[in-house]
Design a protein around this motif. Sequence first.
Motif, PDB file in Angstrom:
ATOM      1  N   ARG A  86      -4.706   5.196  -4.976  1.00  0.00           N
ATOM      2  CA  ARG A  86      -5.160   5.555  -3.632  1.00  0.00           C
ATOM      3  C   ARG A  86      -6.321   6.537  -3.694  1.00  0.00           C
ATOM      4  O   ARG A  86      -7.241   6.488  -2.877  1.00  0.00           O
ATOM      5  CB  ARG A  86      -4.011   6.148  -2.805  1.00  0.00           C
ATOM      6  N   TYR A 132       0.820  -1.212   0.000  1.00  0.00           N
ATOM      7  CA  TYR A 132       0.000   0.000   0.000  1.00  0.00           C
ATOM      8  C   TYR A 132       0.855   1.264   0.000  1.00  0.00           C
ATOM      9  O   TYR A 132       0.507   2.262  -0.645  1.00  0.00           O
ATOM     10  CB  TYR A 132      -0.926  -0.002   1.227  1.00  0.00           C
ATOM     11  N   MET A 179      -7.188  -3.185  -2.916  1.00  0.00           N
ATOM     12  CA  MET A 179      -6.154  -2.789  -1.974  1.00  0.00           C
ATOM     13  C   MET A 179      -5.822  -3.944  -1.021  1.00  0.00           C
ATOM     14  O   MET A 179      -6.640  -4.840  -0.815  1.00  0.00           O
ATOM     15  CB  MET A 179      -6.600  -1.561  -1.178  1.00  0.00           C
ATOM     16  N   GLY A 213      -0.578   7.126   2.135  1.00  0.00           N
ATOM     17  CA  GLY A 213      -0.022   5.808   1.834  1.00  0.00           C
ATOM     18  C   GLY A 213       0.212   4.979   3.076  1.00  0.00           C
ATOM     19  O   GLY A 213       0.942   3.988   3.028  1.00  0.00           O
TER      20      GLY A 213
END
Length: 502
Positions: free
Chosen positions: A64, A56, A207, A176
Amino acid sequence: MDWTPQGKHLIAGEWVGGGATFRSAPAHGPAHGFASGSADLVDRACEAAEESFWTYGWTAREDRAAFLDAIADEIEARAEAITAIGTQETGLPEARLQGERGRTTGQLRMFADHIRKGDYLDRRHDKALPDRQPLPRPDLRLIQRPIGPVAVFGASNFPLAFSTAGGDTASALAAGCPVVVKGHPAHPGTGEIVAEAIHAAIRATGMPAGSFGFIHGDRHEVGAALVQHPLIRAVGFTGSLRGGRALYDLCAARPEPIPFFGELGSINPCFVLPHALAARSAQIARDWTASLTMGAGQFCTNPGLLVLRAEDADAFTAAAAEALAGAPEQVMLTEGIAAAYREGAARIGTHAAAVLHHDGRGRNARPGIYRTSARDFLQSHALGEEVFGPLGLVVTTTSDDEMLGLARALDGQLTATLQMDAGDVGLARRLMPVLERKAGRVLANGWPTGVEVCDAMVHGGPYPASTNFGATSVGTLAIRRFLRPVCFQNLPDALLPEDLRG
């Protein structure tokens, strides 16, 4: 949609229960059972967050941003159910929950747009100077990078905008950083349904499962385990001075200390200057009491302290008392908060004269106004402590110098307000250097309740308003809390972060 809490934690993409349980205490409607968090569950959630960070933390900004937009969409898809459980648990009216939901989805989408633009990366490039004398300069590139897993504590007074998917979570995910949320036990169902929305967005956008975790917790041990976990790199918190300071101290005492971004308390002083008071005393009194009682006074920006000249105080306090004379009881967020409000009012009453005093019943509260002099205020530390609820303290001064001295004696604040007219500019100029040092936001001819979510907003201030005066928990600058600058020297493009290449 009909929705009933399952009472479980979200860890590594799975809903898990087991162990001890607790029951919610709603203002109305049915109570529900919830699994209670533990140190083991905290460890599992943090391990999952750390593992997800390797993916991630290196996702593209557009990916994102799409994730944040998807969270907003999933929250809106559950709008009616969120309002239903939120009003039951908190006692807040439907309109308030609907507006707060809009703020929550709005700030998620705001951070999505913010990271798409990329300005927050603060990219800098000093090109190599191989022929520079007496020494050559290497190629240097700087960029802001995510710090790692972040712990977030849900706030009692904002079950949506400062809780599961609130500003701390939105800004950390935008940066992030995976997030582990400790849900607030005052609204566990509201926290859980929003966690379900984030889980759905994780699956929809692909994700990593551990990018977000949610743990119910009704015991202090859960929060302590979370801030002390070695994989947590920062903490976002909104709550009481006592609870926040305890967690802050735990963060500082770790073998590797981490930043604790806590918003703890503020009385948000308002200075009514002489010309403004002479011109519109009654209107200022009415507007102040409206701000003071908004949401039963359960806002961190509640204007709990009002300072004015003594010779004009009688008419002002009479107008304020008249405005509140028929104010109805308001439901507070929990019975504990209502009890603390009554205890705070009793504490103020031992040091200041009551202008308007009502005792609420049970979970309900009614507003109170008290009055004291600047001299007595400065001699009693208790008068400068926040009372969470619809309580206002009027402090009278005998001169401009005394008003300035009182301002200098105040602790750090989220906000400071000037009510002023053209004839007050001279005094306002004298106050401004003090108020700028004391508060994160300085207002003129407005009231601090209502925090605009935008680029220029600062929601923070010197201690005890917050534990980090260089940060804000509202607005796009909030993302800076969860980033750190990294310099890359002479690295080939293939090894640079994508946003630094070329």
